[in-house]
Write a protein that holds these residues in place. Structure first.
Motif, PDB file in Angstrom:
ATOM      1  N   ARG A  26      -3.024 -21.444  34.869  1.00 52.46           N
ATOM      2  CA  ARG A  26      -2.869 -21.448  33.409  1.00 52.46           C
ATOM      3  C   ARG A  26      -1.399 -21.338  33.017  1.00 52.46           C
ATOM      4  NH1 ARG A  26      -8.029 -18.570  33.289  1.00 52.46           N
ATOM      5  NH2 ARG A  26      -6.965 -16.580  33.594  1.00 52.46           N
ATOM      6  N   ILE A  27      -0.657 -20.540  33.772  1.00 47.32           N
ATOM      7  CA  ILE A  27       0.776 -20.408  33.498  1.00 47.32           C
ATOM      8  C   ILE A  27       1.477 -21.744  33.760  1.00 47.32           C
ATOM      9  CG2 ILE A  27       2.923 -19.283  34.222  1.00 47.32           C
ATOM     10  CD1 ILE A  27       1.275 -16.752  34.746  1.00 47.32           C
ATOM     11  N   ASP A  28       1.084 -22.430  34.833  1.00 48.22           N
ATOM     12  CA  ASP A  28       1.666 -23.743  35.135  1.00 48.22           C
ATOM     13  C   ASP A  28       1.440 -24.717  33.978  1.00 48.22           C
ATOM     14  OD1 ASP A  28       2.593 -22.911  37.582  1.00 48.22           O
ATOM     15  OD2 ASP A  28       0.909 -23.744  38.727  1.00 48.22           O
ATOM     16  N   GLU A  29       0.252 -24.669  33.368  1.00 54.60           N
ATOM     17  CA  GLU A  29      -0.042 -25.541  32.241  1.00 54.60           C
ATOM     18  C   GLU A  29       0.865 -25.230  31.054  1.00 54.60           C
ATOM     19  OE1 GLU A  29      -4.168 -25.037  31.410  1.00 54.60           O
ATOM     20  OE2 GLU A  29      -4.831 -25.910  33.314  1.00 54.60           O
ATOM     21  N   LEU A  30       1.119 -23.931  30.819  1.00 50.01           N
ATOM     22  CA  LEU A  30       2.012 -23.555  29.733  1.00 50.01           C
ATOM     23  C   LEU A  30       3.438 -24.014  30.004  1.00 50.01           C
ATOM     24  CD1 LEU A  30       0.956 -19.951  28.643  1.00 50.01           C
ATOM     25  CD2 LEU A  30       0.750 -22.056  27.343  1.00 50.01           C
ATOM     26  N   VAL A  31       3.857 -23.913  31.256  1.00 51.27           N
ATOM     27  CA  VAL A  31       5.202 -24.378  31.616  1.00 51.27           C
ATOM     28  C   VAL A  31       5.339 -25.864  31.300  1.00 51.27           C
ATOM     29  CG1 VAL A  31       6.774 -24.803  33.535  1.00 51.27           C
ATOM     30  CG2 VAL A  31       5.585 -22.615  33.370  1.00 51.27           C
ATOM     31  N   GLU A  32       4.348 -26.626  31.706  1.00 49.20           N
ATOM     32  CA  GLU A  32       4.388 -28.070  31.449  1.00 49.20           C
ATOM     33  C   GLU A  32       4.437 -28.362  29.956  1.00 49.20           C
ATOM     34  OE1 GLU A  32       1.715 -32.075  32.474  1.00 49.20           O
ATOM     35  OE2 GLU A  32       1.353 -30.176  33.528  1.00 49.20           O
ATOM     36  N   ARG A  33       3.663 -27.607  29.192  1.00 48.34           N
ATOM     37  CA  ARG A  33       3.653 -27.816  27.742  1.00 48.34           C
ATOM     38  C   ARG A  33       4.988 -27.444  27.109  1.00 48.34           C
ATOM     39  NH1 ARG A  33      -1.345 -25.193  24.989  1.00 48.34           N
ATOM     40  NH2 ARG A  33      -0.068 -23.314  24.773  1.00 48.34           N
ATOM     41  N   SER A  34       5.580 -26.344  27.589  1.00 54.83           N
ATOM     42  CA  SER A  34       6.866 -25.912  27.027  1.00 54.83           C
ATOM     43  C   SER A  34       7.966 -26.923  27.309  1.00 54.83           C
ATOM     44  CB  SER A  34       7.260 -24.544  27.601  1.00 54.83           C
ATOM     45  OG  SER A  34       7.638 -24.638  28.967  1.00 54.83           O
ATOM     46  N   GLU A  39       9.449 -26.233  23.485  1.00 57.92           N
ATOM     47  CA  GLU A  39       9.102 -25.006  22.771  1.00 57.92           C
ATOM     48  C   GLU A  39       8.975 -23.847  23.751  1.00 57.92           C
ATOM     49  OE1 GLU A  39       5.492 -25.821  20.748  1.00 57.92           O
ATOM     50  OE2 GLU A  39       6.433 -26.967  19.117  1.00 57.92           O
ATOM     51  N   VAL A  40       9.226 -22.637  23.250  1.00 61.03           N
ATOM     52  CA  VAL A  40       9.005 -21.440  24.052  1.00 61.03           C
ATOM     53  C   VAL A  40       7.521 -21.093  24.018  1.00 61.03           C
ATOM     54  CG1 VAL A  40       9.483 -18.963  24.258  1.00 61.03           C
ATOM     55  CG2 VAL A  40      11.329 -20.551  23.679  1.00 61.03           C
ATOM     56  N   GLU A  41       6.930 -20.865  25.177  1.00 56.15           N
ATOM     57  CA  GLU A  41       5.519 -20.517  25.275  1.00 56.15           C
ATOM     58  C   GLU A  41       5.379 -19.106  25.848  1.00 56.15           C
ATOM     59  OE1 GLU A  41       2.964 -22.187  24.261  1.00 56.15           O
ATOM     60  OE2 GLU A  41       3.736 -24.226  23.956  1.00 56.15           O
ATOM     61  N   MET A  61      11.982 -24.488  39.894  1.00 56.73           N
ATOM     62  CA  MET A  61      11.721 -25.578  38.957  1.00 56.73           C
ATOM     63  C   MET A  61      12.986 -25.958  38.208  1.00 56.73           C
ATOM     64  SD  MET A  61       8.096 -24.297  37.294  1.00 56.73           S
ATOM     65  CE  MET A  61       6.717 -23.769  38.312  1.00 56.73           C
ATOM     66  N   ALA A  62      13.259 -27.243  38.157  1.00 57.03           N
ATOM     67  CA  ALA A  62      14.450 -27.721  37.448  1.00 57.03           C
ATOM     68  C   ALA A  62      14.258 -27.622  35.940  1.00 57.03           C
ATOM     69  CB  ALA A  62      14.724 -29.172  37.840  1.00 57.03           C
ATOM     70  N   ASP A  63      15.304 -27.171  35.250  1.00 65.12           N
ATOM     71  CA  ASP A  63      15.338 -27.118  33.773  1.00 65.12           C
ATOM     72  C   ASP A  63      14.329 -26.159  33.168  1.00 65.12           C
ATOM     73  OD1 ASP A  63      17.337 -29.101  33.769  1.00 65.12           O
ATOM     74  OD2 ASP A  63      15.811 -30.675  33.866  1.00 65.12           O
ATOM     75  N   VAL A  64      13.748 -25.266  33.980  1.00 62.71           N
ATOM     76  CA  VAL A  64      12.767 -24.314  33.463  1.00 62.71           C
ATOM     77  C   VAL A  64      13.284 -22.890  33.661  1.00 62.71           C
ATOM     78  CG1 VAL A  64      10.452 -23.357  33.749  1.00 62.71           C
ATOM     79  CG2 VAL A  64      10.803 -25.825  33.851  1.00 62.71           C
ATOM     80  N   ARG A  65      13.098 -22.072  32.632  1.00 59.56           N
ATOM     81  CA  ARG A  65      13.435 -20.658  32.760  1.00 59.56           C
ATOM     82  C   ARG A  65      12.212 -19.851  32.394  1.00 59.56           C
ATOM     83  NH1 ARG A  65      16.507 -17.012  29.401  1.00 59.56           N
ATOM     84  NH2 ARG A  65      17.223 -15.272  30.653  1.00 59.56           N
ATOM     85  N   MET A  66      11.954 -18.798  33.170  1.00 57.15           N
ATOM     86  CA  MET A  66      10.787 -17.957  32.943  1.00 57.15           C
ATOM     87  C   MET A  66      11.173 -16.500  33.121  1.00 57.15           C
ATOM     88  SD  MET A  66       7.143 -17.952  35.016  1.00 57.15           S
ATOM     89  CE  MET A  66       6.745 -19.635  34.551  1.00 57.15           C
TER      90      MET A  66
END
Length: 271
Positions: A26-34, A39-41, A61-66
């Motif tokens: 589910r977190i992976d899906e939010l990352v993809e959506r963000s 947008e920040v999810e 992951m490139a270009d992703v911050r969590m």
């Protein structure tokens, strides 16, 4: 993870169970959506196992911050906040995006309430566990409940009693949040092995049989993962928890070998 020290080999639980994997998916899906929508999810609250694994995986992951945020330093339960680097510039672990602190106040002088009491009362209002983060019990006065912003108004009106005590629940500013001092107890013991049932028995001060039964029932976790074999071996640095005992944890601080080739254990019990 397998660790060899001297002439002994121990294994820490590393298997991701099905429910944990579903939460990670589910977190992976939010990352993809963000990433897609710039947008920040934010997620629901997660256990330390879930949010720590998710944050570690995001580092590749490139270009992703969590980041994982729980409302205060060293929070146990946290939400995950993710997005593109450009949208996350002002967000770090100290951020409280999507979180609210509620003060639950009552006179608990003659009917002391514990962490499970406050959690049970909150869930009895009809919400799910993932809506609630850490609960900081403040003694005779009540507790501070950290929750999702979306559920704060509901708890403010619906949480009116804990045990037999009438309570008032209201949002407070984060500057009013006081972290109770963590009570601890050092425990030293000598055991013939590093079996989890022996360590649970020593750390929680119960019989070996009771510890073994709790493990078989899936009530005991090592580093936030369920272990169901009483004979499982654990290693120095492992954190144990027992469902139904609030936030009480046992940390295996140090393992030494005695002259009689037994194991000298130093444990720290958190209350």
């Amino acid at each position: 993870r397998t660790t060899t020290r001297g002439n002994r080999t121990t294994t820490r639980a590393t298997t991701i169970d099905a429910e944990t994997q579903r939460e990670l998916d589910r977190i992976d899906e939010l990352v993809e959506r963000s990433v897609t929508h710039w947008e920040v999810e934010t997620t629901r609250f997660h256990s330390p196992l879930v949010w720590s694994v998710a944050v570690d995986r995001a580092k590749g992951m490139a270009d992703v911050r969590m980041v994982a945020c729980g409302g205060y330093p060293n929070a146990e339960r946290r939400i995950v906040v993710c997005g593109r680097e450009e949208t996350m510039m002002d967000i770090d672990e100290s951020s409280r995006v999507g979180l609210v602190a509620l003060q639950c106040t009552g006179n608990f002088l003659f009917d002391r309430a514990t962490h499970p009491d406050f959690l049970g009362a909150a869930l009895a209002t009809g919400i799910q566990r993932w809506n609630v983060g850490d609960i900081l019990v403040t003694g005779e006065e009540g507790a501070i409940i950290i929750c999702l912003e979306s559920i704060a108004e509901h708890l403010t009106s619906a949480l009116v009693q804990v045990r037999s005590v009438p309570v008032q629940t209201r949002p407070i500013d984060w500057s009013e949040v006081r972290i109770p001092e963590q009570r601890t107890k050092d425990v030293k013991t000598v055991e013939g092995s590093l079996r989890i049932d022996a360590i649970v028995s020593a750390g929680y001060g119960c019989s070996r049989a009771k510890a073994s039964q709790a493990i078989k029932e899936g009530a005991v976790k090592v580093d936030w993962q369920v272990v169901t074999k009483p004979s499982a071996l654990i290693d120095e640095g492992a954190m144990l928890s027992w469902a139904g005992r609030g936030r009480g944890r046992v940390l295996l601080v140090e393992v030494t070998t005695t002259a009689k080739q037994k194991y000298g254990l130093k444990l720290k019990r958190f209350y």
